[in-house]
Write an enzyme that holds these catalytic residues in place. Structure first.
Site, mmCIF file in Angstrom:
data_model
loop_
_atom_site.group_PDB
_atom_site.id
_atom_site.type_symbol
_atom_site.label_atom_id
_atom_site.label_comp_id
_atom_site.label_asym_id
_atom_site.label_seq_id
_atom_site.Cartn_x
_atom_site.Cartn_y
_atom_site.Cartn_z
ATOM 1 N N GLU A 200 176.856 24.099 -19.300
ATOM 2 C CA GLU A 200 176.918 24.530 -17.903
ATOM 3 C C GLU A 200 177.751 23.586 -17.020
ATOM 4 O O GLU A 200 177.981 23.878 -15.840
ATOM 5 C CB GLU A 200 175.496 24.626 -17.310
ATOM 6 C CG GLU A 200 174.713 25.859 -17.739
ATOM 7 C CD GLU A 200 174.186 25.783 -19.166
ATOM 8 O OE1 GLU A 200 173.954 24.658 -19.650
ATOM 9 O OE2 GLU A 200 174.029 26.835 -19.806
ATOM 10 N N HIS B 190 175.970 24.440 -33.350
ATOM 11 C CA HIS B 190 177.241 24.953 -32.828
ATOM 12 C C HIS B 190 177.914 23.894 -31.938
ATOM 13 O O HIS B 190 178.583 24.200 -30.963
ATOM 14 C CB HIS B 190 177.025 26.256 -32.068
ATOM 15 C CG HIS B 190 175.876 26.226 -31.104
ATOM 16 N ND1 HIS B 190 174.621 25.815 -31.436
ATOM 17 C CD2 HIS B 190 175.819 26.565 -29.799
ATOM 18 C CE1 HIS B 190 173.826 25.887 -30.374
ATOM 19 N NE2 HIS B 190 174.523 26.330 -29.374
HETATM 20 C C1 DLZ Z 1 171.433 24.456 -26.846
HETATM 21 C C2 DLZ Z 1 171.903 23.053 -26.781
HETATM 22 C C3 DLZ Z 1 171.921 22.279 -27.948
HETATM 23 C C4 DLZ Z 1 171.453 22.802 -29.253
HETATM 24 N N1 DLZ Z 1 172.319 20.999 -27.921
HETATM 25 C C5 DLZ Z 1 172.750 20.475 -26.745
HETATM 26 C C6 DLZ Z 1 173.209 19.142 -26.678
HETATM 27 O O1 DLZ Z 1 173.245 18.383 -27.646
HETATM 28 N N2 DLZ Z 1 173.617 18.677 -25.469
HETATM 29 C C7 DLZ Z 1 173.606 19.453 -24.343
HETATM 30 O O2 DLZ Z 1 173.996 18.956 -23.266
HETATM 31 N N3 DLZ Z 1 173.180 20.700 -24.397
HETATM 32 C C8 DLZ Z 1 172.743 21.241 -25.540
HETATM 33 N N4 DLZ Z 1 172.291 22.519 -25.586
HETATM 34 C C9 DLZ Z 1 172.176 23.277 -24.322
HETATM 35 C C10 DLZ Z 1 173.437 23.987 -23.922
HETATM 36 O O3 DLZ Z 1 174.379 23.061 -23.411
HETATM 37 C C11 DLZ Z 1 173.094 25.012 -22.809
HETATM 38 O O4 DLZ Z 1 172.477 24.366 -21.742
HETATM 39 C C12 DLZ Z 1 172.156 26.103 -23.304
HETATM 40 O O5 DLZ Z 1 172.677 26.719 -24.441
HETATM 41 C C13 DLZ Z 1 171.941 27.163 -22.206
HETATM 42 O O6 DLZ Z 1 173.151 27.813 -21.875
#
Ligand code: DLZ
Length: 297
Positions: free
Chosen positions: A189, A219
């Site tokens: 975001e 991912h």
């Molecule tokens: C979903 C997700 C995952 C698995 N890992 C991270 C991460 O390592 N660092 C991070 O800042 N955000 C992660 N997110 C969240 C995604 O950035 C996002 O906020 C969600 O998929 C909601 O759109």
């Protein structure tokens, strides 16, 4: 470790300080961060470069405060007309020397002020002397506004990055009121929030902070690529500098190291980059103004 040098000069009155300030600004000094309290007032004037010169052997034939200029005849004329306009009660000029050739291949004149302050102005006859070879940003955040977009995901790390950024901004003179913090769910975001903030044109630079852990994000590559692309695109399309403080780490331990434990604080570094870019942008924009073309040619 050295950040800069300051010469402190006492002037007789607030009026004298204001008048001298007008002269210095007219000569091209950049206005720095001043101060004012019940005990007095300070006004700062910044020069692009400074150096401390130690001399042995002959006694220096110049005052200890030397200002290198271009177009010394124009500077001389400006000082002379300023001096003529001063009221005798002001901390005006008591002596203005002629411009003379020095033994170091330069033209010099000195100005004595009633307060005891003496300034030597000089210009090298060598046109390449001290000529700036690069535009560089200043590390002063005074008077500038910054937005920080920080992801809540991995908050144990991003909070440290945020702390590092705030530390850098405050230490560089940024006022609390000139910092806006936006928390977003995760790194994904960050670009959209950064873009909205950049489009308001209220900020000199945006600092983006987040942590992507490969171990925990299947991912990871896809998210990282999009985050990097989105932040870069926001920077290029809005023209507002964006500092990239999104860590990509294999493990939590590695992330902690980069958030202040063993490998510096990348939030601090991102904020410093933002401050520098805000200044560079200001300088480059000023150089593009037609009225400055001759000065910078
Ligand atoms: C979903 C997700 C995952 C698995 N890992 C991270 C991460 O390592 N660092 C991070 O800042 N955000 C992660 N997110 C969240 C995604 O950035 C996002 O906020 C969600 O998929 C909601 O759109």
């Amino acid at each position: 470790m050295i950040k800069g040098m300051t010469t402190v000069a006492h002037v007789a009155s607030e009026e004298a300080l204001t008048q001298l300030g007008e002269l210095f600004r007219a000569l091209g000094f950049e206005t720095g961060k001043g101060w004012s309290d019940e005990g007095g007032k300070g006004a700062a004037f910044l020069a692009p470069v400074g150096n401390l010169e130690l001399v042995t052997g002959r006694t220096p034939a110049v005052p200890s405060l030397l200002v290198e200029v271009t177009q010394i005849d124009a500077v001389y004329a400006a000082v002379k007309s300023w001096a003529a306009a001063q009221k005798p009660s002001n901390d005006g000029v008591t002596k203005l020397s002629e411009t003379a050739l020095s033994h170091w291949n330069s033209r010099v004149f000195t100005v004595d002020f009633a307060s005891g302050l003496t300034i030597g102005f000089w210009e090298s006859e060598n046109v390449l002397h001290n000529r700036p070879i690069a535009v560089e940003g200043d590390l002063s955040a005074a008077g500038k506004r910054f937005a920080i977009v920080v992801a809540r995901w991995n908050a144990v790390i991003t909070d440290r990055l945020l702390h590092g950024s705030l530390d850098a901004l405050h230490r560089s003179g940024c006022a609390r009121a000139n910092i806006e913090i936006v928390r977003v769910p995760g790194a994904w975001e960050i670009p959209s929030a950064a873009r909205i903030l950049a489009e308001t044109k209220r900020f000199h630079a945006i600092i983006t902070l987040g942590v992507l852990l490969r171990g925990e994000t299947a991912h990871y590559e896809a998210i990282y690529t999009e985050v990097a692309r989105g932040i870069g695109q926001s920077q290029q399309e809005t023209g507002v500098p964006h500092a990239f403080g999104v860590l990509t780490c294999e493990t939590l331990e590695q992330a902690l190291d980069r958030a202040g434990l063993k490998a510096g604080n990348k939030g601090f570094e991102a904020a410093i980059a933002a401050i520098e870019m805000a200044s560079i942008q200001e300088k480059l924009t000023a150089r593009q103004q037609p009225e400055n073309a001759e000065v910078n040619a």
